[in-house]
Design a protein around this motif. Structure first.
Motif, short mmCIF file in Angstrom:
data_model
loop_
_atom_site.label_atom_id
_atom_site.label_comp_id
_atom_site.label_asym_id
_atom_site.label_seq_id
_atom_site.Cartn_x
_atom_site.Cartn_y
_atom_site.Cartn_z
N ILE A 1 -8.01 -11.03 -1.02
CA ILE A 1 -8.47 -12.34 -0.58
C ILE A 1 -7.32 -13.33 -0.57
CG2 ILE A 1 -9.93 -14.30 -1.19
CD1 ILE A 1 -11.96 -12.30 -2.26
N ALA A 2 -6.60 -13.45 -1.69
CA ALA A 2 -5.54 -14.45 -1.79
C ALA A 2 -4.44 -14.19 -0.79
CB ALA A 2 -4.98 -14.46 -3.21
N ASP A 3 -4.04 -12.94 -0.66
CA ASP A 3 -2.89 -12.65 0.20
C ASP A 3 -3.24 -12.84 1.67
OD1 ASP A 3 -2.07 -9.94 -2.00
OD2 ASP A 3 -1.45 -12.03 -2.07
N MET A 4 -4.43 -12.46 2.08
CA MET A 4 -4.82 -12.62 3.48
C MET A 4 -4.88 -14.10 3.85
SD MET A 4 -7.79 -9.74 3.73
CE MET A 4 -8.50 -10.50 5.18
N VAL A 5 -5.43 -14.93 2.97
CA VAL A 5 -5.65 -16.33 3.31
C VAL A 5 -4.36 -17.14 3.23
CG1 VAL A 5 -6.81 -18.44 2.55
CG2 VAL A 5 -8.06 -16.27 2.63
N ARG A 6 -3.56 -16.93 2.20
CA ARG A 6 -2.47 -17.86 1.95
C ARG A 6 -1.17 -17.46 2.63
NH1 ARG A 6 -1.48 -20.06 -3.59
NH2 ARG A 6 -0.50 -21.54 -2.21
N SER A 7 -0.95 -16.21 2.91
CA SER A 7 0.33 -15.82 3.49
C SER A 7 0.33 -15.82 5.00
CB SER A 7 0.70 -14.42 3.01
OG SER A 7 -0.18 -13.46 3.58
N GLY A 8 -0.83 -15.80 5.60
CA GLY A 8 -0.88 -15.66 7.04
C GLY A 8 -0.71 -14.22 7.50
N TRP A 9 -0.74 -13.29 6.53
CA TRP A 9 -0.63 -11.87 6.84
C TRP A 9 -1.74 -11.13 6.12
CZ3 TRP A 9 3.26 -10.44 10.17
CH2 TRP A 9 4.29 -11.38 10.38
N ARG A 10 -2.15 -10.04 6.70
CA ARG A 10 -3.11 -9.16 6.00
C ARG A 10 -2.27 -8.14 5.22
NH1 ARG A 10 -8.43 -8.91 7.77
NH2 ARG A 10 -8.50 -6.69 7.28
N VAL A 11 -2.09 -8.42 3.94
CA VAL A 11 -1.25 -7.59 3.08
C VAL A 11 -2.07 -7.19 1.86
CG1 VAL A 11 0.90 -7.45 1.77
CG2 VAL A 11 0.77 -8.89 3.81
N GLU A 12 -2.02 -5.92 1.51
CA GLU A 12 -2.75 -5.47 0.32
C GLU A 12 -2.09 -4.24 -0.27
OE1 GLU A 12 -6.40 -4.77 2.48
OE2 GLU A 12 -6.32 -2.65 1.88
N LEU A 13 -2.34 -4.05 -1.56
CA LEU A 13 -1.94 -2.80 -2.21
C LEU A 13 -3.01 -1.76 -1.96
CD1 LEU A 13 -0.66 -4.20 -5.60
CD2 LEU A 13 0.73 -3.24 -3.77
N GLY A 14 -2.57 -0.56 -1.67
CA GLY A 14 -3.50 0.54 -1.43
C GLY A 14 -3.11 1.75 -2.25
N GLN A 15 -3.70 2.87 -1.92
CA GLN A 15 -3.44 4.09 -2.67
C GLN A 15 -3.66 5.29 -1.78
OE1 GLN A 15 -6.27 3.00 -5.70
NE2 GLN A 15 -7.74 4.53 -4.97
N VAL A 16 -2.99 6.38 -2.15
CA VAL A 16 -3.11 7.62 -1.42
C VAL A 16 -2.98 8.77 -2.42
CG1 VAL A 16 -0.64 7.77 -0.91
CG2 VAL A 16 -2.28 8.93 0.58
N SER A 17 -3.68 9.85 -2.19
CA SER A 17 -3.58 11.02 -3.07
C SER A 17 -2.35 11.84 -2.65
CB SER A 17 -4.83 11.88 -2.98
OG SER A 17 -5.95 11.19 -3.49
N ALA A 18 -1.43 12.02 -3.58
CA ALA A 18 -0.21 12.78 -3.29
C ALA A 18 0.40 13.26 -4.60
CB ALA A 18 0.80 11.92 -2.53
N GLN A 19 1.02 14.44 -4.57
CA GLN A 19 1.72 14.99 -5.73
C GLN A 19 0.82 15.06 -6.97
OE1 GLN A 19 5.30 12.68 -6.26
NE2 GLN A 19 6.16 13.30 -4.30
N GLY A 20 -0.46 15.38 -6.73
CA GLY A 20 -1.38 15.56 -7.85
C GLY A 20 -1.86 14.31 -8.52
N ALA A 21 -1.67 13.14 -7.88
CA ALA A 21 -2.11 11.88 -8.48
C ALA A 21 -2.44 10.88 -7.38
CB ALA A 21 -1.04 11.32 -9.42
N THR A 22 -3.02 9.75 -7.77
CA THR A 22 -3.27 8.66 -6.84
C THR A 22 -2.06 7.75 -6.85
OG1 THR A 22 -5.64 8.78 -7.31
CG2 THR A 22 -4.84 6.79 -6.26
N ARG A 23 -1.34 7.69 -5.72
CA ARG A 23 -0.06 7.00 -5.66
C ARG A 23 -0.19 5.64 -4.97
NH1 ARG A 23 3.32 9.69 -9.21
NH2 ARG A 23 2.77 11.90 -9.12
N GLN A 24 0.80 4.78 -5.28
CA GLN A 24 0.77 3.40 -4.82
C GLN A 24 1.25 3.28 -3.37
OE1 GLN A 24 0.09 0.59 -7.39
NE2 GLN A 24 -0.76 0.17 -5.39
N THR A 25 0.54 2.47 -2.60
CA THR A 25 0.97 2.14 -1.24
C THR A 25 0.89 0.64 -1.02
OG1 THR A 25 -1.24 2.35 -0.26
CG2 THR A 25 0.12 4.35 -0.34
N LEU A 26 1.58 0.20 0.03
CA LEU A 26 1.52 -1.20 0.48
C LEU A 26 1.08 -1.18 1.94
CD1 LEU A 26 2.25 -4.20 -0.26
CD2 LEU A 26 4.44 -3.76 0.88
N VAL A 27 0.03 -1.92 2.23
CA VAL A 27 -0.54 -1.92 3.58
C VAL A 27 -0.30 -3.28 4.23
CG1 VAL A 27 -2.60 -1.52 4.98
CG2 VAL A 27 -2.31 -0.31 2.80
#
Length: 533
Positions: A471-497
């Motif tokens: 919510i905060a990042d979409m409204v205040r930055s003017g960009w749709r930016v969020e942290l996400g995740q993906v399953s890789a290398q046997g764990a849930t890994r960090q992504t940036l969308v």
């Protein structure tokens, strides 16, 4: 007497080496005589190993009153192995149970163990053990019964208090080492575990009550000779390597033994109480054991501090081993510093010593987040060398496009100290460079620029909450930016969308004010007390 007139063999023989345990011996013997076995099913064979406190006389009284109690007297042999062997030879039960004469059994213990062994054709049964008083301890090694025991778990108990089938002992000539041999019971049990057709763990009942004696009262607490003790550990490891058909399981067992039997001597409660020659002896023996049985790739599986203890023992660096122990005793992480592109342990007497530990350290990333500033969006990384403290690390973040493409490399700068072992770092996100006409997902890699580099694709903490950030990042930055995740290398890994510019950015200025007010509220909730940058 004809064979038909011979009485049947007892179902189980309990074997007791006895040396000066008179204060506890009656409780032990009464617990055996109170077992709920049928007449003729129990035999008790006790060997008085030169007791001087009246234990021998008390055993004779029990033998005079009970035909199935057999007592032998002998000069002191100095250790339990020889009395156990003599009792084994003299006993006749289909099963044998080795017991210490200062402990006692639950009233149904022997019957339950024998019934279980009969039902499941078990050659060895490991019963649940509990303390005889309220002292804490690791007693619930098996809270659940296992018909086919996990041998790695079974190897966590190499004491003799087990039910063994007599044929197992005789077929493989299992005998305890005699004389003052440390871990003599473990030497026998290690081989027995692999010779047995079935090893079982039996819970669900308090079978064996173990007395935890003070150090001055317990013969096994005499000063330990490092070479003799580690020699016994080596013999146990030799048996594991020889007899275990599964190399992975053998590695697991050997590493557990190394950690529990050798490295524990380098912990602060042990090594800091030794005099320097004894300290050096334990370091030397641990190093030789590691060279024989623990290759460095196996050592790398240890937790951070034991891993460093092991490595500095191998380097014959007693000051470094003591530095690790002193930090542990003080309840703080060991100190490290960066020197010549290496992470180095900060310890005294370093002239000419190799204190580099980069290859032994793991870069730990507890948290990754997004921080909104008035005119920019930062990626915030909390990072540190696992279990160590020191100056900030030279870090950068690599944003690697999912599906391939040129990574975007961003330097991370230190913003805050969050603990003795971690710092907050931040990198400004170049949104114009990262955002395309379509949504882009980047894998987030954090890299410590050392020799060799430490690269981590962080796992997503289970407690991470993404909604507020979105919510905060979409409204205040003017960009749709969020942290996400993906399953890789046997764990849930960090992504940036990055999803491109949001509709808010295209609104007239007057229409943006409610959105900004909402963002300010969210920001105050999520970052209380923060001063806008």
């Amino acid at each position: 007497m004809s064979p038909a007139q011979h009485p049947p063999a007892p179902r189980v023989s309990v074997l007791l080496p006895v040396y000066n345990t008179e204060p506890y011996l009656a409780e032990c013997m009464d617990s055996l005589l109170g077992q709920d076995l049928a007449p003729g099913e129990l035999e008790i064979v006790a060997v008085d190993d030169g007791s001087t406190d009246g234990s021998g006389e008390l055993l004779d009284k029990y033998a005079a009153d009970h035909d199935h109690v057999v007592v032998f007297h002998q000069a002191n042999s100095g250790w339990p192995g020889q009395p156990r062997n003599r009792a084994t030879r003299a006993s006749t039960g289909r099963y044998v149970f080795y017991m210490d004469s200062d402990d006692y059994l639950g009233g149904e213990a022997l019957r339950r163990m024998c019934d279980y062994a009969d039902e499941h054709d078990s050659d060895i049964v490991l019963p649940k053990m509990v303390p005889s008083d309220d002292r804490p301890g690791r007693w619930l090694l098996w809270s659940e019964t296992q018909v086919d025991a996990d041998l790695r778990l079974a190897f966590k108990t190499l004491s003799p208090q087990k039910l063994l089938r007599r044929s197992l002992i005789e077929d493989h000539d299992l005998r305890f080492p005699e004389g003052m041999v440390r871990l003599e019971d473990g030497i026998v049990l290690a081989r027995a575990y692999f010779f047995a057709r079935r090893v079982s763990l039996l819970g669900g009942y308090d079978f064996y009550f173990k007395r935890l004696q003070d150090e001055a009262q317990n013969i096994s607490k005499r000063a330990i000779n490092p070479a003799g003790y580690v020699g016994s550990v080596r013999e146990i490891m030799d048996s594991v390597r020889e007899l275990c058909p599964d190399k992975t399981l053998a590695d697991d067992i050997v590493l557990d033994l190394y950690r529990r039997k050798a490295l524990r001597r380098l912990r602060p409660d042990r090594i800091l109480g030794y005099r320097p020659p004894r300290q050096q002896a334990w370091v030397t023996e641990a190093a030789q054991l590691a060279e024989d049985h623990v290759p460095r790739e196996l050592q790398q599986r240890l937790k951070p501090i034991p891993r460093l203890q092991s490595e500095f023992a191998r380097r014959d660096d007693l000051p470094a081993v003591l530095t690790l122990a002193e930090a542990d005793a003080a309840g703080r992480p060991p100190a490290v510093r960066v020197a010549a592109g290496q992470l180095v342990l900060d310890a005294p007497d370093d002239e000419g010593r190799d204190r580099a530990i980069t290859e032994l350290v793991e870069l730990v990333i507890p948290r990754i987040g997004l921080r909104q500033r008035a005119t920019r969006l930062d990626l915030v990384v909390n990072a540190g060398p696992g279990g160590l403290e020191g100056a900030p690390l030279p870090l950068q973040v690599e944003l690697v496009p999912q599906g391939g493409g040129r990574p975007v490399v961003l330097p991370l700068t230190t913003t805050a100290i969050t603990s003795r072992a971690a710092y907050d770092y931040a990198a400004r996100l170049p949104l114009d460079e990262l955002a395309l006409s379509r949504a882009v997902t980047y894998h987030v890699w954090v890299v410590a620029q050392l020799s060799p580099p430490l690269r981590v694709w962080p796992a997503v903490p289970k407690s991470t909450a993404l909604l507020g950030r979105r919510i905060a990042d979409m409204v205040r930055s003017g960009w749709r930016v969020e942290l996400g995740q993906v399953s890789a290398q046997g764990a849930t890994r960090q992504t940036l969308v990055i999803r491109g510019r949001s509709r808010v950015a295209a609104l007239p200025r007057i229409a943006r004010r409610p959105a900004r007010r909402l963002a300010a509220v969210v920001r105050r909730v999520r970052f209380p007390g923060e001063v806008p940058g």
